[in-house]
Design an enzyme around this catalytic site. Structure first.
Site, PDB file in Angstrom:
ATOM      1  CG  HIS A 187      -3.963  -0.361  -5.758  1.00  0.00           C
ATOM      2  ND1 HIS A 187      -3.484  -0.058  -4.160  1.00  0.00           N
ATOM      3  CD2 HIS A 187      -2.829  -0.449  -6.391  1.00  0.00           C
ATOM      4  CE1 HIS A 187      -2.351  -0.395  -4.295  1.00  0.00           C
ATOM      5  NE2 HIS A 187      -1.800  -0.413  -5.642  1.00  0.00           N
ATOM      6  CD  GLU A 189      -2.390   3.650  -1.197  1.00  0.00           C
ATOM      7  OE1 GLU A 189      -1.339   3.524  -1.547  1.00  0.00           O
ATOM      8  OE2 GLU A 189      -2.689   4.771  -1.012  1.00  0.00           O
TER       9      GLU A 189
HETATM   10  S1  SF4 Z   1       6.061   5.317   1.160  1.00  0.00           S
HETATM   11 FE1  SF4 Z   1       4.437   4.140   1.746  1.00  0.00          FE
HETATM   12  S2  SF4 Z   1       2.542   5.028   0.665  1.00  0.00           S
HETATM   13 FE2  SF4 Z   1       4.557   5.617  -0.524  1.00  0.00          FE
HETATM   14  S3  SF4 Z   1       4.705   3.806  -2.056  1.00  0.00           S
HETATM   15 FE3  SF4 Z   1       6.016   3.495  -0.151  1.00  0.00          FE
HETATM   16  S4  SF4 Z   1       4.812   2.132   0.953  1.00  0.00           S
HETATM   17 FE4  SF4 Z   1       3.246   3.309  -0.548  1.00  0.00          FE
END
Ligand code: SF4
Length: 414
Positions: A187, A189
């Site tokens: 992924h 991230e």
């Molecule tokens: S708030 Fe930020 S970390 Fe959480 S799902 Fe959305 S983009 Fe991803």
């Protein structure tokens, strides 16, 4: 949405910081974003308590679903960049979020993708005048470095919650603790987080996805084992030079922001217990640390679905991209309780007797027949953080259409 300065100077060419979020730009952006992603019907149903009932079909919406603050911000910044740099080439490092419709919209703005399956351009071909958007997931340090070396300007839309995880794993690296990251190694991230877990080059990481992975690691922590078998099992999910005999001595657990909270807590608990069993409670105080890095938006969506699932319902529709981590977890929660269909969009509701949906176990889209009961029914609907309201509206309309209820009837009732 709170960010102020969104354009960072970078690379070999000195660049001025530019604030993309001027009132003039943002007014135009809001108009465009709303025209692409907003839904009047969804807004009305939400205001009415999240329930609509027409012709024997009741739909209950989860209290929280759809676009999160991080995604909204990333999309706003991408649209703003297009407006401010209307004479420059724009690129993005991978998908802005895990939703094909939104990615197509970004592509239609002339923003070309530099990574992944839908790659449209190469990082090596970037020029100093180009503008590169970093998506909400962030990106790996090595990729960022390559872009900086091309001298491009960077619009960094990385979510603050993702950056909090980076801060944590950098801290682990500074303390010579290996980051055990609960997430998907492939992924975006988690790849970005893993690159930060290397710290100044001496840090290490190991990514675990399932509780079975965790148990395997725990067993190694307690008893050691076949190092080569360990490395083969986790290939692609650990740092260069990772040695389980050395780098599982002191560990810190973090997680991809979009995991299931209960599962992440269980990963932490099991690894901690393994360290306690090996080192005793005092040793574990030195050799184990953790920090819960599930983001607020993921948590809210999981909590809202948990609440929705307490109501009697015939089935649940979960709308979103099949590669979306947080959406998959919502579908997982649903299928524990009732028939759950994880659909990409309204087109997957093929007919009253046929639905196409993603099967989390087969990791493929499958067809289920006779999915929509006759008579009075209650259908739950939720969506992940990367799903815009217009796709939820289309799904709602399609559901009612399959039961012979026209959009006008629905709009009148909403
Ligand atoms: S708030 Fe930020 S970390 Fe959480 S799902 Fe959305 S983009 Fe991803």
């Amino acid at each position: 949405m709170t960010a102020s300065t969104n354009l960072i100077s970078s690379g070999t060419t000195a660049r001025e910081k530019v604030n993309l979020r001027t009132p003039e730009v943002m007014t135009a952006v809001q108009e465009q974003v709303e025209s692409h992603y907003r839904s009047d019907i969804v807004d009305k149903v939400r205001r009415a308590g999240g329930i609509i009932s027409v012709g024997g079909v009741t739909v209950r919406l989860a209290k929280q679903f759809g676009f999160c603050y991080g995604v909204e911000r990333a999309i706003d910044l991408a649209y703003a960049a297009r407006k401010v740099f209307n004479d420059r080439r724009l690129f993005i490092v991978g998908e802005i979020i895990h939703n094909p419709e939104v990615n197509e919209q970004i592509s239609s703005l002339g923003i070309k993708n530099l990574l992944g399956n839908n790659k449209q351009a190469n990082i090596e071909d970037l020029q100093p005048d180009d503008v590169v958007i970093v998506p909400a997931f962030g990106t790996e340090l090595s990729t960022l470095q390559q872009i900086k070396e091309r001298g491009c300007q960077i619009v960094d839309t990385t979510c603050g919650d993702v950056m909090s995880v980076w801060k944590r794993v950098r801290k682990y690296a500074n303390e010579s603790a290996t980051s055990i990251i609960h997430g998907k190694a492939e992924h975006e991230e988690t790849k970005a987080t893993s690159s930060r877990a290397l710290g100044d080059g001496k840090g290490h990481y190991l990514v675990v996805l399932t509780l079975a992975d965790t148990d395997y690691v725990c067993d190694y922590i307690r008893h050691g084992g076949d190092k080569q078998a360990f490395l083969d099992k986790f290939r692609g999910a650990y740092s260069p030079g990772f040695d389980p005999d050395v780098h599982l001595r002191t560990v810190g657990v973090a997680n991809q922001t979009t995991m299931l909270r209960g599962e992440t807590e269980e990963v932490q608990r099991r690894i901690r217990q393994a360290i306690v069993d090996r080192d005793g409670a005092e040793g574990a105080a030195r050799n184990f640390r953790f920090f819960d890095t599930i983001c607020g938006a993921t948590q809210e969506r999981q909590d809202a679905l948990r609440e929705l699932l307490t109501a009697p319902m015939n089935l649940l529709l979960v709308v979103g991209g099949y590669n979306s981590s947080n959406t998959s977890h919502l579908a997982e929660m649903g299928e524990e309780k009732l028939p759950t269909y994880f659909v990409l969009n309204a087109s997957r509701l093929v007919s009253r007797t046929e639905i196409k949906h993603f099967d989390l176990h087969q990791k493929a889209e499958v067809v289920t027949r006779d999915w929509l009961p006759d008579g009075n029914i209650v259908v739950g609907i939720t969506a992940g953080a990367s799903c815009p309201n217009n796709l939820i509206e289309e799904t709602l309309l399609r559901l009612y259409q399959l039961r012979g209820i026209a959009p006008e009837q629905l709009a009148a009732a909403a």
